[in-house]
Scaffold this motif. Structure first.
Motif, mmCIF file in Angstrom:
data_model
loop_
_atom_site.group_PDB
_atom_site.id
_atom_site.type_symbol
_atom_site.label_atom_id
_atom_site.label_comp_id
_atom_site.label_asym_id
_atom_site.label_seq_id
_atom_site.Cartn_x
_atom_site.Cartn_y
_atom_site.Cartn_z
ATOM 1 N N PRO A 254 0.832 -1.198 0.000
ATOM 2 C CA PRO A 254 0.000 0.000 0.000
ATOM 3 C C PRO A 254 0.871 1.254 0.000
ATOM 4 N N LYS A 255 0.408 2.277 -0.699
ATOM 5 C CA LYS A 255 1.104 3.564 -0.649
ATOM 6 C C LYS A 255 0.669 4.230 0.641
ATOM 7 N N LEU A 256 1.629 4.522 1.471
ATOM 8 C CA LEU A 256 1.318 5.087 2.774
ATOM 9 C C LEU A 256 1.849 6.510 2.879
ATOM 10 N N ASN A 257 1.034 7.370 3.434
ATOM 11 C CA ASN A 257 1.444 8.724 3.743
ATOM 12 C C ASN A 257 1.725 8.759 5.238
ATOM 13 N N PRO A 258 2.959 9.011 5.669
ATOM 14 C CA PRO A 258 3.275 8.994 7.093
ATOM 15 C C PRO A 258 2.397 9.940 7.919
ATOM 16 N N ARG A 259 1.951 11.014 7.311
ATOM 17 C CA ARG A 259 1.124 11.983 8.047
ATOM 18 C C ARG A 259 -0.295 11.473 8.279
ATOM 19 N N LYS A 260 -0.678 10.391 7.610
ATOM 20 C CA LYS A 260 -2.030 9.847 7.769
ATOM 21 C C LYS A 260 -2.040 8.503 8.482
ATOM 22 N N LEU A 261 -0.915 8.106 9.087
ATOM 23 C CA LEU A 261 -0.836 6.806 9.748
ATOM 24 C C LEU A 261 -1.556 6.767 11.090
ATOM 25 N N LEU A 262 -1.577 7.882 11.818
ATOM 26 C CA LEU A 262 -2.158 7.898 13.154
ATOM 27 C C LEU A 262 -3.599 7.389 13.117
ATOM 28 N N LEU A 263 -3.885 6.431 13.982
ATOM 29 C CA LEU A 263 -5.188 5.779 14.138
ATOM 30 C C LEU A 263 -5.588 4.900 12.958
ATOM 31 N N SER A 264 -4.652 4.627 12.045
ATOM 32 C CA SER A 264 -4.979 3.706 10.957
ATOM 33 C C SER A 264 -5.045 2.271 11.501
ATOM 34 N N LYS A 265 -5.826 1.433 10.843
ATOM 35 C CA LYS A 265 -6.087 0.067 11.308
ATOM 36 C C LYS A 265 -5.340 -0.930 10.432
ATOM 37 N N TRP A 266 -4.826 -2.001 11.089
ATOM 38 C CA TRP A 266 -4.031 -3.007 10.401
ATOM 39 C C TRP A 266 -4.392 -4.394 10.904
ATOM 40 N N THR A 267 -4.263 -5.381 10.022
ATOM 41 C CA THR A 267 -4.506 -6.775 10.366
ATOM 42 C C THR A 267 -3.226 -7.563 10.144
ATOM 43 N N ALA A 268 -2.847 -8.348 11.150
ATOM 44 C CA ALA A 268 -1.680 -9.221 11.021
ATOM 45 C C ALA A 268 -2.060 -10.403 10.139
ATOM 46 N N VAL A 269 -1.244 -10.711 9.151
ATOM 47 C CA VAL A 269 -1.497 -11.835 8.254
ATOM 48 C C VAL A 269 -1.385 -13.156 9.020
ATOM 49 N N ALA A 270 -0.406 -13.243 9.923
ATOM 50 C CA ALA A 270 -0.196 -14.443 10.744
ATOM 51 C C ALA A 270 -0.288 -14.043 12.221
ATOM 52 N N GLN B 230 -0.433 -13.752 16.199
ATOM 53 C CA GLN B 230 0.212 -14.468 17.286
ATOM 54 C C GLN B 230 -0.414 -14.000 18.596
ATOM 55 N N ASN B 231 -0.566 -14.908 19.545
ATOM 56 C CA ASN B 231 -1.145 -14.594 20.858
ATOM 57 C C ASN B 231 -2.522 -13.939 20.748
ATOM 58 N N ARG B 232 -3.315 -14.386 19.784
ATOM 59 C CA ARG B 232 -4.669 -13.872 19.547
ATOM 60 C C ARG B 232 -4.672 -12.386 19.211
ATOM 61 N N GLU B 233 -3.524 -11.872 18.757
ATOM 62 C CA GLU B 233 -3.425 -10.469 18.360
ATOM 63 C C GLU B 233 -3.480 -10.400 16.838
ATOM 64 N N LYS B 234 -4.646 -10.042 16.351
ATOM 65 C CA LYS B 234 -4.863 -9.985 14.908
ATOM 66 C C LYS B 234 -5.039 -8.548 14.435
ATOM 67 N N HIS B 235 -5.796 -7.770 15.185
ATOM 68 C CA HIS B 235 -6.103 -6.401 14.784
ATOM 69 C C HIS B 235 -5.260 -5.401 15.575
ATOM 70 N N PHE B 236 -4.759 -4.412 14.850
ATOM 71 C CA PHE B 236 -3.878 -3.409 15.439
ATOM 72 C C PHE B 236 -4.290 -2.016 14.983
ATOM 73 N N ILE B 237 -3.888 -1.033 15.780
ATOM 74 C CA ILE B 237 -4.125 0.362 15.430
ATOM 75 C C ILE B 237 -2.841 1.140 15.692
ATOM 76 N N VAL B 238 -2.534 2.086 14.814
ATOM 77 C CA VAL B 238 -1.364 2.944 15.028
ATOM 78 C C VAL B 238 -1.767 3.955 16.095
ATOM 79 N N SER B 239 -1.226 3.783 17.304
ATOM 80 C CA SER B 239 -1.623 4.619 18.431
ATOM 81 C C SER B 239 -0.772 5.877 18.564
ATOM 82 N N LYS B 240 0.428 5.863 17.968
ATOM 83 C CA LYS B 240 1.296 7.039 18.061
ATOM 84 C C LYS B 240 2.274 7.026 16.892
ATOM 85 N N VAL B 241 2.527 8.212 16.362
ATOM 86 C CA VAL B 241 3.540 8.396 15.329
ATOM 87 C C VAL B 241 4.695 9.127 16.005
ATOM 88 N N LEU B 242 5.865 8.510 16.025
ATOM 89 C CA LEU B 242 7.007 9.051 16.760
ATOM 90 C C LEU B 242 7.897 9.890 15.840
#
Length: 78
Positions: free
Chosen positions: A7-23, A25-37
């Protein structure tokens, strides 16, 4: 199966974006960008983000470009 383009990603639009792990682990499938450092020096490029697992609330630091690896991450929640 056709390989997907990263995907073409704009670093300025990453905050709060949603992601799914393909594989998940530990029942962690869905993720959110909580902070841009952003670096202290505004002339330096963005390197790291904080990615939070929705299920466990575990936070991990990740190079933001790692999200472009379609073998590991998919944009959105699937």
């Amino acid at each position: 199966m056709t390989p997907t383009k990263p995907p073409k990603l704009n670093p300025r639009k990453l905050l709060l974006s949603k992601w799914t792990a393909v594989a998940p682990q530990n029942r962690e499938k869905h993720f959110i960008v909580s902070k841009v450092l952003w670096p202290d020096d505004p002339t330096l490029p963005l390197e790291l983000i904080e990615l939070e697992a929705v299920h466990s609330k575990r936070i991990q630091l990740l190079p933001w470009r790692a999200l472009q690896d379609t073998a590991t991450w998919r944009q959105g929640w699937h």
